[in-house]
Design an enzyme around this catalytic site. Structure first.
Site, PDB file in Angstrom:
ATOM      1  N   ASP A 139      52.985  35.546  39.794  1.00  0.00           N
ATOM      2  CA  ASP A 139      51.734  35.750  39.101  1.00  0.00           C
ATOM      3  C   ASP A 139      51.634  34.754  37.771  1.00  0.00           C
ATOM      4  O   ASP A 139      52.114  34.860  36.789  1.00  0.00           O
ATOM      5  CB  ASP A 139      51.154  37.046  38.459  1.00  0.00           C
ATOM      6  CG  ASP A 139      49.893  37.248  37.959  1.00  0.00           C
ATOM      7  OD1 ASP A 139      49.392  36.157  37.805  1.00  0.00           O
ATOM      8  OD2 ASP A 139      49.563  38.254  37.444  1.00  0.00           O
ATOM      9  N   ASP A 158      45.425  30.893  38.141  1.00  0.00           N
ATOM     10  CA  ASP A 158      45.773  32.346  38.641  1.00  0.00           C
ATOM     11  C   ASP A 158      46.225  32.632  39.852  1.00  0.00           C
ATOM     12  O   ASP A 158      45.399  32.836  40.671  1.00  0.00           O
ATOM     13  CB  ASP A 158      44.709  33.298  37.884  1.00  0.00           C
ATOM     14  CG  ASP A 158      45.272  34.918  37.772  1.00  0.00           C
ATOM     15  OD1 ASP A 158      46.269  34.845  38.103  1.00  0.00           O
ATOM     16  OD2 ASP A 158      44.339  35.755  37.672  1.00  0.00           O
TER      17      ASP A 158
END
Length: 391
Positions: A276, A49
């Site tokens: 992201d 992440d």
């Protein structure tokens, strides 16, 4: 055409020094990208992440809750293992009087405490790394991952003092690896789009790209590349700032323009756009999503744009600092399961991220990242995007 000497030198400098490359695995219908991590001698698959900063694991014996806070059996949270057993680790050390608390935009939340551990990813080892140890989880798991590897900036870490509630900011895994002089100050990510079988299976899908610490993820690329500054912010106003000493949160960039049919009809430039890996879809300003999906013949249902699974997506490109990066049309048709009649459903890869107002943030997610190699430089606070070859 040969590269300019300065560009050649810059690329050479990125490829020197010690590097650590790990393969990426797909999970949850290839919506998630995972890698293996070893903590305290125990190995787990965790989510990669770039949109958060904490590295955390569910602790063995954790309590599970649903998204409304009601207790549930541990199996409901669907982690990929029983959890991290602190008693089996010789390097484990609790961080006294701390709380770890994290909430995600989809309603999932985690609480526990902080600890120090030896963490290894692909041969890159950091000692005395602060992690979150989760004792209470409201989590919708995939049955495969047991936690998360957060790669964003220290300011987003989620540990507080349990007595006063004060934030106890710390260096995330990669930042500590650089501080401990284990690796050069950049990492690179190449995420492959899911396979036909993987996108219809909740299980693991191997060989879906690479995460390279201190090196460049090695996949075929074109000569199209650009280096973009990461947007810094004022710590007081949380607004983007051009001051010499900004605060960095996410890997946010300014998008000069989105290019697609009829894009000239709306303002498409937007700042505060997060790069992201932990989000599947692109989330763009409302007007951008509306006009693009109109050309897609998309249907608005339940807050999302849905499309025919056999639809041909309109062209879509992202202009970053004068360089255009195209998204393969097949990435814009995202499988979303089946309806009540057993028929396939698909979503548009580019969705409404809300109106463009002060404080708004948008996302370039995996739909975009499938098409570029993204190299994050935490020392120079910049990202290099390189267009991948068609695959």
């Amino acid at each position: 055409m040969s590269r300019r000497a300065s560009k050649t030198h810059a690329l050479h400098s990125l490829r020197t020094g010690k590097s650590f490359t790990v393969p990426v695995v797909g999970a949850e219908y290839d919506y998630e990208y995972l890698t293996n991590i070893t903590i305290g001698g125990q190995s787990f698959l965790v989510i990669i992440d770039t949109g958060s900063s904490d590295t955390w694991l569910a602790q063995k014996g954790f309590s599970c809750f649903n998204l409304t806070g009601a207790p549930e059996p541990i199996s409901t949270c669907a982690f990929g293992s029983e959890g991290f057993d602190t008693k089996l680790s010789k390097s484990f050390q609790w961080y006294p009087n701390t709380e770890f608390a994290l909430e995600y935009g989809d309603g999932e939340s985690l609480t526990g405490t902080a600890a120090f551990e030896t963490v290894t990813v692909g041969g890159l080892t950091v000692k005395h790394q602060e992690i979150g140890v989760v004792s209470n989880a409201s989590w919708v798991g995939d049955g495969i991952n047991t936690g998360l590897l957060g790669l964003a900036y220290p300011w987003l870490t989620s540990v507080t003092n349990s007595k006063g509630g004060n934030k106890l900011q710390y260096n995330p895994f990669f930042f500590n690896a650089v501080k401990q002089k284990q690796v050069s100050p950049y990492f690179s990510l190449a995420l492959n789009r899911g396979t036909a079988s993987g996108m219809r299976s909740p299980g693991t899908d191997p060989h879906l790209g690479y995460l390279a610490f201190g090196g460049i993820a090695q996949v075929p690329v074109t000569a199209d590349r650009v280096t973009v500054p990461i947007q810094g912010y004022s710590i007081t106003t949380r607004a983007p700032t051009s001051s010499r000493h900004p605060t960095y949160f996410y890997y946010t960039v300014d998008v000069q323009k989105y290019v697609f049919p009829n894009s000239s009809a709306v303002v498409t430039a937007s700042n505060s756009t997060i790069v992201d890996s932990g989000t599947t879809l692109n989330l763009v300003p409302t007007d951008v999503a509306r006009v693009y999906n109109a050309a897609f013949n998309a249907t608005w249902r339940g807050g999302s744009y849905y499309v025919d699974c056999k639809a041909q997506a309109p062209p879509f490109a992202v202009l970053l600092r004068g360089k255009t990066f195209t998204i393969d049309p097949q990435d814009q048709v995202v499988y979303a399961g089946t309806d009540e009649h057993g028929e396939d459903m698909c979503m548009s890869g580019t969705q409404d991220g809300g109106p463009q107002t002060m404080g708004s943030m948008f996302i370039l997610g995996d739909v975009f990242l499938h098409n570029v190699v993204t190299t994050f430089d935490i020392e120079k606070n910049q990202i290099m995007f390189t267009q991948r070859k068609y695959y």
